[in-house]
Enzyme design. Structure first.
Site, PDB file in Angstrom:
ATOM      1  N   CYS A  39       0.815  -1.227   0.000  1.00 19.84           N
ATOM      2  CA  CYS A  39       0.000   0.000   0.000  1.00 19.84           C
ATOM      3  C   CYS A  39       0.842   1.268   0.000  1.00 19.84           C
ATOM      4  O   CYS A  39       0.371   2.332  -0.406  1.00 19.84           O
ATOM      5  CB  CYS A  39      -0.937   0.001   1.201  1.00 19.84           C
ATOM      6  SG  CYS A  39      -2.136  -1.343   1.182  1.00 19.84           S
ATOM      7  N   ASN A  41     -10.389   0.185  -1.998  1.00 22.29           N
ATOM      8  CA  ASN A  41      -8.975   0.146  -1.630  1.00 22.29           C
ATOM      9  C   ASN A  41      -8.203  -0.634  -2.696  1.00 22.29           C
ATOM     10  O   ASN A  41      -8.271  -1.852  -2.760  1.00 22.29           O
ATOM     11  CB  ASN A  41      -8.821  -0.519  -0.263  1.00 22.29           C
ATOM     12  CG  ASN A  41      -7.366  -0.664   0.175  1.00 22.29           C
ATOM     13  OD1 ASN A  41      -6.443  -0.414  -0.580  1.00 22.29           O
ATOM     14  ND2 ASN A  41      -7.170  -1.088   1.414  1.00 22.29           N
ATOM     15  N   HIS A  69      -3.557   7.232   1.877  1.00 22.59           N
ATOM     16  CA  HIS A  69      -3.935   5.940   1.304  1.00 22.59           C
ATOM     17  C   HIS A  69      -5.357   5.622   1.736  1.00 22.59           C
ATOM     18  O   HIS A  69      -5.712   5.744   2.916  1.00 22.59           O
ATOM     19  CB  HIS A  69      -2.969   4.855   1.788  1.00 22.59           C
ATOM     20  CG  HIS A  69      -3.443   3.464   1.544  1.00 22.59           C
ATOM     21  ND1 HIS A  69      -3.972   3.049   0.330  1.00 22.59           N
ATOM     22  CD2 HIS A  69      -3.491   2.379   2.358  1.00 22.59           C
ATOM     23  CE1 HIS A  69      -4.310   1.780   0.412  1.00 22.59           C
ATOM     24  NE2 HIS A  69      -4.033   1.349   1.628  1.00 22.59           N
TER      25      HIS A  69
END
Length: 327
Positions: A114, A284, A254
């Protein structure tokens, strides 16, 4: 070195299949509204069988290159942040560069989960400053093919997307990365994981299919560690830039889970109206969420000269970081 690296163009791409929460809630036996209430996600996009990671990355890269207006022969480097390359070998970045006609560019993948875009942008910024050549930074993932549909923790979160930026040389000291901080915590190595497929557990072994899919072993621990790492790195990056949170025009975190980035924003004292949020409509997509969010935000409300952006991420590894970027 007086040269800096400005963001000259943004791009993004999402595949065509929109998957709303009702579809996933029905498959998992969850009540209507369960996913949005716990994650902030209403829908996400998943790749079709014919979609490839390199194809999605190239589409985002194409948009960024067109926006930058920089000749293809001038691009010196392509960095692709991804956890889902087309193949374990070779890397996908050279193929993306080929698809885009970037015949003079180097190309390599970065597996930073991520936080991959944070690291890729950091490395590209250094390349541009050192070599006086533009670079293309792309983050892309097809996580729908790595979801364990029976595991609620991962099945409700992950999405497919690509985002890109072009960095170009600049003489303005206010451009590019003004402050950076990176971190890792290997004690949390097993919290988010695809157990099989690497050299430790090769696909050649006799495996349960679930071992080749994403698993989150302890969501509460992930939440706590992500909030702490993103908050700490953000404060360190601001300190390195000699700025405080009041100077941040937009915080682009994020998009892991709305509760995570809302907690980070609260920890930093950044008002909700300064947080760029795309998770509701796009879910996501790991490293792709920050460049996707940047591109969408720029479309809606273009970034202005002199703006200071704060980018922050944390994810599997655990690995994370934060950047203060001048526009």
């Amino acid at each position: 070195m007086s040269r800096t690296a400005r963001i000259a163009g943004f791009g993004h791409h999402v595949p065509g299949r929109k998957v709303e929460n009702a579809e996933i809630e029905a498959s998992l036996g969850l009540n209507a509204g369960w996913i949005e209430g716990r994650t902030g996600i209403r829908q996400r996009y998943w790749a079709a069988p014919e979609d490839t990671l390199s194809g999605m990355a190239a589409k985002a890269g194409e948009m960024a290159l067109e926006a930058a207006g920089i000749g293809r022969s001038d691009i010196g480097l392509v960095l692709l942040a991804t956890s889902t390359p087309d193949h374990l070998l070779p890397p996908s970045a050279p193929l993306v560069a080929h698809k885009l006609g970037l015949d003079n560019a180097g190309g390599v993948d970065l597996a930073g989960a991520c936080a991959g875009f944070i690291y890729a942008l950091t490395f590209a910024d250094g390349f541009v400053r050192l070599h006086n050549k533009p670079a293309l930074v792309i983050a892309a993932n097809i996580l729908s093919r790595r979801i364990n549909p029976a595991e609620r923790a991962s099945a409700v979160l992950f999405a497919d997307a690509a985002g890109a930026v072009v960095l170009a040389p600049s003489d303005d000291p206010g451009h590019g990365i003004l402050g950076a901080s990176v971190a890792s915590d290997g004690a949390g190595y097993g919290l988010i994981q695809i157990p099989a497929g690497g050299s430790n557990r090769p696909f050649a072994d006799e495996l349960d299919i679930a071992e080749t899919r994403m698993t989150i072993s302890d969501g509460r621990a992930v939440f706590a560690k992500a909030v702490e790492m993103m908050s700490r790195c953000s404060m360190d990056a601001l300190k390195a830039a000699a700025l405080d949170t009041a100077a941040v025009s937009r915080f682009v975190p994020h998009q892991a889970n709305a509760r995570i980035f809302n907690a980070v924003g609260k920890s930093l004292g950044i008002s909700d109206d300064r947080i760029v949020k795309t998770i509701a409509d796009y879910g996501n997509s790991s490293a792709a969420t920050i460049p996707l969010s940047l591109s969408l935000a720029h479309q809606t409300d273009p970034f202005q000269r002199g703006e200071k952006l704060l980018l922050s991420a944390a994810g599997a590894g655990l690995t994370g970081g934060a950047l203060v970027v001048g526009m």
